[in-house]
Design a protein around this motif. Structure first.
Motif, PDB file in Angstrom:
ATOM      1  N   LEU A   1     -28.738  -9.800 -89.708  1.00 32.89           N
ATOM      2  CA  LEU A   1     -29.824  -8.836 -89.841  1.00 32.89           C
ATOM      3  C   LEU A   1     -29.483  -7.731 -90.833  1.00 32.89           C
ATOM      4  O   LEU A   1     -30.359  -7.261 -91.569  1.00 32.89           O
ATOM      5  CB  LEU A   1     -30.159  -8.230 -88.477  1.00 32.89           C
ATOM      6  N   ALA A   2     -28.234  -7.304 -90.832  1.00 32.58           N
ATOM      7  CA  ALA A   2     -27.835  -6.247 -91.776  1.00 32.58           C
ATOM      8  C   ALA A   2     -28.096  -6.689 -93.213  1.00 32.58           C
ATOM      9  O   ALA A   2     -28.647  -5.923 -94.023  1.00 32.58           O
ATOM     10  CB  ALA A   2     -26.373  -5.888 -91.577  1.00 32.58           C
ATOM     11  N   PHE A   3     -27.743  -7.926 -93.538  1.00 34.27           N
ATOM     12  CA  PHE A   3     -27.978  -8.428 -94.900  1.00 34.27           C
ATOM     13  C   PHE A   3     -29.456  -8.752 -95.123  1.00 34.27           C
ATOM     14  O   PHE A   3     -30.006  -8.478 -96.197  1.00 34.27           O
ATOM     15  CB  PHE A   3     -27.131  -9.671 -95.156  1.00 34.27           C
ATOM     16  N   ALA A   4     -30.108  -9.346 -94.118  1.00 33.57           N
ATOM     17  CA  ALA A   4     -31.497  -9.768 -94.293  1.00 33.57           C
ATOM     18  C   ALA A   4     -32.431  -8.572 -94.454  1.00 33.57           C
ATOM     19  O   ALA A   4     -33.285  -8.558 -95.354  1.00 33.57           O
ATOM     20  CB  ALA A   4     -31.929 -10.615 -93.093  1.00 33.57           C
ATOM     21  N   ILE A   5     -32.278  -7.569 -93.603  1.00 34.60           N
ATOM     22  CA  ILE A   5     -33.144  -6.391 -93.710  1.00 34.60           C
ATOM     23  C   ILE A   5     -32.825  -5.626 -94.992  1.00 34.60           C
ATOM     24  O   ILE A   5     -33.724  -5.080 -95.647  1.00 34.60           O
ATOM     25  CB  ILE A   5     -32.979  -5.499 -92.467  1.00 34.60           C
ATOM     26  N   GLY A   6     -31.552  -5.590 -95.360  1.00 29.20           N
ATOM     27  CA  GLY A   6     -31.188  -4.961 -96.623  1.00 29.20           C
ATOM     28  C   GLY A   6     -31.859  -5.644 -97.802  1.00 29.20           C
ATOM     29  O   GLY A   6     -32.359  -4.981 -98.724  1.00 29.20           O
ATOM     30  N   ALA A   7     -31.892  -6.969 -97.788  1.00 24.48           N
ATOM     31  CA  ALA A   7     -32.555  -7.711 -98.864  1.00 24.48           C
ATOM     32  C   ALA A   7     -34.052  -7.424 -98.878  1.00 24.48           C
ATOM     33  O   ALA A   7     -34.657  -7.249 -99.947  1.00 24.48           O
ATOM     34  CB  ALA A   7     -32.298  -9.210 -98.692  1.00 24.48           C
ATOM     35  N   TRP A   8     -34.650  -7.365 -97.699  1.00 20.55           N
ATOM     36  CA  TRP A   8     -36.084  -7.086 -97.601  1.00 20.55           C
ATOM     37  C   TRP A   8     -36.392  -5.700 -98.169  1.00 20.55           C
ATOM     38  O   TRP A   8     -37.378  -5.512 -98.898  1.00 20.55           O
ATOM     39  CB  TRP A   8     -36.525  -7.172 -96.146  1.00 20.55           C
TER      40      TRP A   8
ATOM     41  N   ARG B   1     -35.968  -4.188-106.411  1.00 15.52           N
ATOM     42  CA  ARG B   1     -34.620  -4.526-106.894  1.00 15.52           C
ATOM     43  C   ARG B   1     -34.293  -5.961-106.462  1.00 15.52           C
ATOM     44  O   ARG B   1     -33.497  -6.196-105.558  1.00 15.52           O
ATOM     45  CB  ARG B   1     -33.617  -3.514-106.358  1.00 15.52           C
ATOM     46  N   TRP B   2     -34.918  -6.913-107.147  1.00 12.23           N
ATOM     47  CA  TRP B   2     -34.854  -8.291-106.685  1.00 12.23           C
ATOM     48  C   TRP B   2     -33.472  -8.915-106.849  1.00 12.23           C
ATOM     49  O   TRP B   2     -33.043  -9.714-106.010  1.00 12.23           O
ATOM     50  CB  TRP B   2     -35.911  -9.128-107.415  1.00 12.23           C
ATOM     51  N   PHE B   3     -32.748  -8.598-107.892  1.00 10.52           N
ATOM     52  CA  PHE B   3     -31.448  -9.241-108.099  1.00 10.52           C
ATOM     53  C   PHE B   3     -30.447  -8.814-107.027  1.00 10.52           C
ATOM     54  O   PHE B   3     -29.713  -9.647-106.475  1.00 10.52           O
ATOM     55  CB  PHE B   3     -30.909  -8.913-109.487  1.00 10.52           C
TER      56      PHE B   3
ATOM     57  N   ALA C   1     -31.248 -10.632-103.935  1.00  8.04           N
ATOM     58  CA  ALA C   1     -30.800 -12.027-103.963  1.00  8.04           C
ATOM     59  C   ALA C   1     -29.325 -12.138-103.600  1.00  8.04           C
ATOM     60  O   ALA C   1     -28.905 -13.073-102.905  1.00  8.04           O
ATOM     61  CB  ALA C   1     -31.063 -12.631-105.337  1.00  8.04           C
ATOM     62  N   LEU C   2     -28.525 -11.179-104.054  1.00 13.45           N
ATOM     63  CA  LEU C   2     -27.103 -11.191-103.711  1.00 13.45           C
ATOM     64  C   LEU C   2     -26.904 -11.013-102.205  1.00 13.45           C
ATOM     65  O   LEU C   2     -26.027 -11.649-101.599  1.00 13.45           O
ATOM     66  CB  LEU C   2     -26.376 -10.086-104.473  1.00 13.45           C
ATOM     67  N   LEU C   3     -27.712 -10.162-101.589  1.00 11.99           N
ATOM     68  CA  LEU C   3     -27.619  -9.989-100.137  1.00 11.99           C
ATOM     69  C   LEU C   3     -28.051 -11.257 -99.411  1.00 11.99           C
ATOM     70  O   LEU C   3     -27.512 -11.583 -98.348  1.00 11.99           O
ATOM     71  CB  LEU C   3     -28.467  -8.804 -99.689  1.00 11.99           C
TER      72      LEU C   3
END
Length: 416
Positions: A195-202, A209-211, A214-216
């Motif tokens: 969730l930490a990575f997924a919500i951060g990506a969202w 900041r799409w790139f 994508a890394l997350l």
């Protein structure tokens, strides 16, 4: 004939006015920036306070379970392990030994490497050893879960605050850390770091900041297979987002995002293929260990109903919980369509289709712990007086259910 010129004093006044206006604008921007920082800090502290309160309640229920049911067994060394059951044991195996075997019990390769390897790394750093023992690794898992849940809470607050307001953001965080099956963000499972990575990506996609997002997603893909739903949802967000025009530019960005974001999970599946010679090995293990295979949804429902009516105790409770949760998912999907929340619909809809056509609806209730778009949906009811009861009912039921589940899970009862 003489040409009239402005007196030097007037020229100086104009320059002074321009300087004053510039200073005022600069001061205004600085004041606005300071206000945003203060608001962000207040939100961060609020999210952490909600997370801490929920963790105290849920972990406290587990401690009470041990004190009541296992008197004399709780100590400083055993404290991080009071919720280490079921999948936690597989993660512990992987953290200690990696993947020494394939296709045999306990089918450890079904569990992605991100969480156990990160936990071992933390254990090595905390205990200053390159060969941590099981107790030390369990402590590392406990630390990773706790820190990740706190980070996820803060990121969810910021994500929702950008879109709605502080009240709805706080409500979403409360549902995240104290909703139904939130004890899986306290137990040593991979849900919290995912969730930490997924919500951060969202959040990053939401801010354009799409790139970085994508890394997350690459990192998220080493923790949970739900990254498939996440990447698909954020690809849709790229296509629908107004930040880049024309459409072909958005299409290129979406394709690039999907290709990059899928690298983490894709690499692990390719590695399993290389090690076993079977490109479908991960799916084979799911079938061998948990009977998971694709079938028609009515067959899945029939199997689930048969299990629910044919078992007793915690197994029966969990299967009925899965049935109820599927009904709630379908209602939520209807609201997502009505609200035209298309990325959220993709994230939740793909999960329902995937798990709803598996062997049974097992783990559908537990899946709610990582369905953060639905947490935002529930919290959004706080925006209207006549719908606020939905949030309070969901939160009340969630606190009771998660506390009960934490108590029983600490004793080794099956937790879906």
């Amino acid at each position: 004939m003489s040409t009239a010129t402005a007196p030097p004093s007037l020229e100086r006044t104009d320059e002074t006015d321009r300087a004053d206006r510039f200073d005022d604008a600069t001061s205004g921007r600085a004041a606005a920036r300071d206000e945003r920082r203060r608001r962000s800090l207040r939100g961060t502290l609020l999210a952490l306070a909600i997370w801490a309160a929920a963790r105290i309640v849920l972990e406290g229920a587990a401690v009470v379970a041990w004190l009541v049911e296992r008197p004399g067994q709780l100590s400083l060394a055993t404290f991080p392990t009071i919720l280490s059951h079921w999948d936690s044991e597989n993660y512990l195996h992987v953290a200690l030994a990696g993947y020494p075997t394939f296709g045999v019990v306990p089918f450890d390769e079904a569990f992605l490497p991100g969480y156990p390897f990160l936990s071992r790394f933390v254990a090595e750093g905390v205990f200053f050893t390159v060969t941590p023992n099981p107790t030390q690794v369990a402590a590392g898992m406990w630390l990773v879960t706790g820190a990740s849940a706190a980070i996820a809470a803060v990121l969810l607050w910021r994500t929702v605050r950008d879109r709605f307001d502080a009240r709805i953001a706080a409500g979403a965080v409360a549902i995240l850390v104290a909703g139904p099956y939130a004890h899986f963000l306290v137990a040593p499972y991979a849900g919290a770091p995912y969730l930490a990575f997924a919500i951060g990506a969202w959040l990053l996609v939401q801010r354009g900041r799409w790139f970085s997002a994508a890394l997350l997603c690459i990192a998220a893909g080493t923790f949970r297979v739900e990254t498939v739903y996440l990447v698909a949802a954020l690809v849709v967000a790229q296509l629908l987002g107004p930040r880049v025009r024309p459409f072909l530019a958005r299409l290129w960005r979406a394709v690039a995002f999907g290709a990059i974001g899928a690298l983490g999970l894709g690499y692990y599946l390719v590695w399993l293929w290389h090690e076993t010679g079977d490109p479908r090995h991960w799916f084979l293990v799911q079938e061998l260990g948990w009977h998971r295979k694709t079938q028609w949804p009515w067959e899945t429902f029939a199997t689930t109903l048969s299990i629910a009516t044919g078992t007793t105790g915690s197994g029966q409770f969990q299967e009925w919980s899965d049935i109820v949760m599927v009904a709630l998912y379908l209602v939520a999907i209807g609201f997502l369509v009505a609200k035209r929340w298309w990325p959220e619909l993709v994230y939740t809809g793909l999960m329902v289709v995937s798990m709803g056509t598996s062997y049974a609806w097992t783990s559908m209730a537990r899946e709610s712990s990582v369905q953060f778009p639905l947490m935002v949906l529930v919290a959004s009811t706080l925006g209207r007086r006549r719908t606020r009861w939905v949030f309070w009912v969901a939160l009340g039921v969630g606190i009771v259910d998660a506390t009960y589940q934490s108590y029983r899970f600490a004793l080794g009862d099956w937790g879906d």
